[in-house]
Design an enzyme around this catalytic site. Structure first.
Site, short mmCIF file in Angstrom:
data_model
loop_
_atom_site.label_atom_id
_atom_site.label_comp_id
_atom_site.label_asym_id
_atom_site.label_seq_id
_atom_site.Cartn_x
_atom_site.Cartn_y
_atom_site.Cartn_z
N THR A 34 99.63 65.67 35.36
CA THR A 34 99.31 64.26 35.17
C THR A 34 98.74 64.01 33.78
OG1 THR A 34 96.97 64.07 35.87
CG2 THR A 34 98.64 64.30 37.61
N ASP A 57 95.82 57.48 35.94
CA ASP A 57 94.40 57.50 35.59
C ASP A 57 93.65 57.82 36.88
OD1 ASP A 57 91.71 56.83 35.14
OD2 ASP A 57 92.20 55.21 33.77
N ASN A 84 91.07 68.71 37.08
CA ASN A 84 90.60 69.08 35.75
C ASN A 84 90.19 67.86 34.91
OD1 ASN A 84 90.56 70.72 33.11
ND2 ASN A 84 92.18 69.23 32.73
N SER A 135 84.51 72.67 37.21
CA SER A 135 83.11 72.27 37.08
C SER A 135 82.62 72.71 35.70
CB SER A 135 82.30 72.90 38.22
OG SER A 135 80.93 72.63 38.08
N TYR A 150 76.05 64.16 32.13
CA TYR A 150 77.24 65.00 32.29
C TYR A 150 76.96 66.12 33.27
CZ TYR A 150 80.90 68.40 31.24
OH TYR A 150 81.93 69.30 31.34
N LYS A 154 78.62 67.40 37.12
CA LYS A 154 79.11 68.73 37.47
C LYS A 154 78.31 69.35 38.61
CE LYS A 154 82.51 68.69 34.61
NZ LYS A 154 83.89 68.60 35.13
N THR A 185 88.29 74.65 23.28
CA THR A 185 89.25 73.58 23.53
C THR A 185 88.94 72.42 22.57
OG1 THR A 185 87.87 72.43 25.14
CG2 THR A 185 89.26 74.22 25.97
#
Length: 282
Positions: A34, A57, A84, A135, A150, A154, A185
């Site tokens: 996606t 979305d 993810n 997570s 944030y 998680k 990343t």
């Protein structure tokens, strides 16, 4: 080892999602990936008949349900769901607005729930499946100032994963919460990471320093995303996957330190903590 699985991976245009899609295809699986926009770009990068790209979305429940239906129509089932999609938000709690906090939870928590609810009827019907929720080590310990919101998302993912595992075990469906440490990343790119709009002078020596540190860290993280993707494919191919899995030496060390610190604190305050029961009546 399980073969010929159908994977459903959210947030597949970059980062962990892209690498997990790549690793699953390489292992011979089919993948529904996606993205929020430009599906042709991802399709052309892989050019595989085993890849089906869906635009959705995760915060829009109608889009999610439609995307899952497209996946079932295309490949007939979903064996592995990888939740993810998400982004990071940096700011002191006092700096972060109500709308910013809600947007963080809408994507990282409620988006995950939207996708999970949409996929579960099909997994329950087959009485098999594996849900892998991405997570973070910050789902165990808020390691730095400015990451509380944030981190809270998680922590929620960890709790949801644990409860979901108990609920789905009778249906033969496994749940794993994967907690990466720092990986190289593009997490700090503008669409993956955001600073709170407000920056208060009072936090310049705490959260302010963290804002600078994030910029300096980008490209120097110890973890290799391709290796994480390989681990995810391995655990999805096994028969007895873990419920919780830290990935990266930094994640393992931080989680172990948190548990040791918590155990020490429990021991130190045990007498007071245990003083609240009713007195035993003879």
């Amino acid at each position: 080892m399980k073969q010929n699985q159908v994977w459903f991976v959210t947030g597949a245009s970059k980062g962990f999602g892209f690498e997990i899609t790549k690793a699953a295809l390489k292992a011979g699986h089919k993948v529904v990936a996606t993205v929020r926009s430009n599906p042709g770009r991802l399709s052309s990068q892989f050019n595989s008949k085993d890849l089906f790209v869906v635009v959705l979305d995760v915060t829009k429940e109608g889009q999610v349900k439609d995307g899952v239906k497209q996946a079932i129509d295309q490949f007939g089932r979903i064996d592995v769901l990888v939740n993810n999609a998400g982004f990071g938000l940096l700011g002191a709690i006092e700096e972060i607005s109500d709308s910013e906090a809600k947007r963080q939870f809408d994507t990282n928590v409620f988006g995950l729930l939207n996708v999970t609810r949409a996929v579960l009827p099909f997994m329950r019907k087959e009485r098999l499946g594996h849900i892998i929720n991405i997570s973070s080590v910050l789902g165990y310990a808020t390691l730095f100032p400015g990451l509380a919101i944030y981190s809270a998302t998680k922590f929620a993912v960890e709790g949801i994963s644990e409860g979901l595992s108990l609920e789905l075990e009778p249906f033969g469906i496994s749940v794993t919460a994967v907690a990466p440490g720092l990986f190289r990343t593009d997490f700090t790119s503008s669409d993956s990471y955001q600073n709170a709009e407000a920056e208060l002078e009072a936090y310049k020596d705490t959260v302010g320093l963290r804002r600078v540190a994030v910029k300096d860290l980008h490209g120097n993280q110890p973890g290799d995303p391709a290796k994480l993707a390989s681990v995810v494919v391995q655990i999805a191919s096994g028969d007895h996957p873990p419920r919780h899995l830290p990935i990266g030496r930094d994640s393992v060390a931080a989680i172990r330190a948190k548990y040791n610190s918590t155990a020490k604190e429990v021991d130190e305050w045990e007498e007071l903590s245990s003083s609240t029961d009713h007195a035993v009546v003879a």
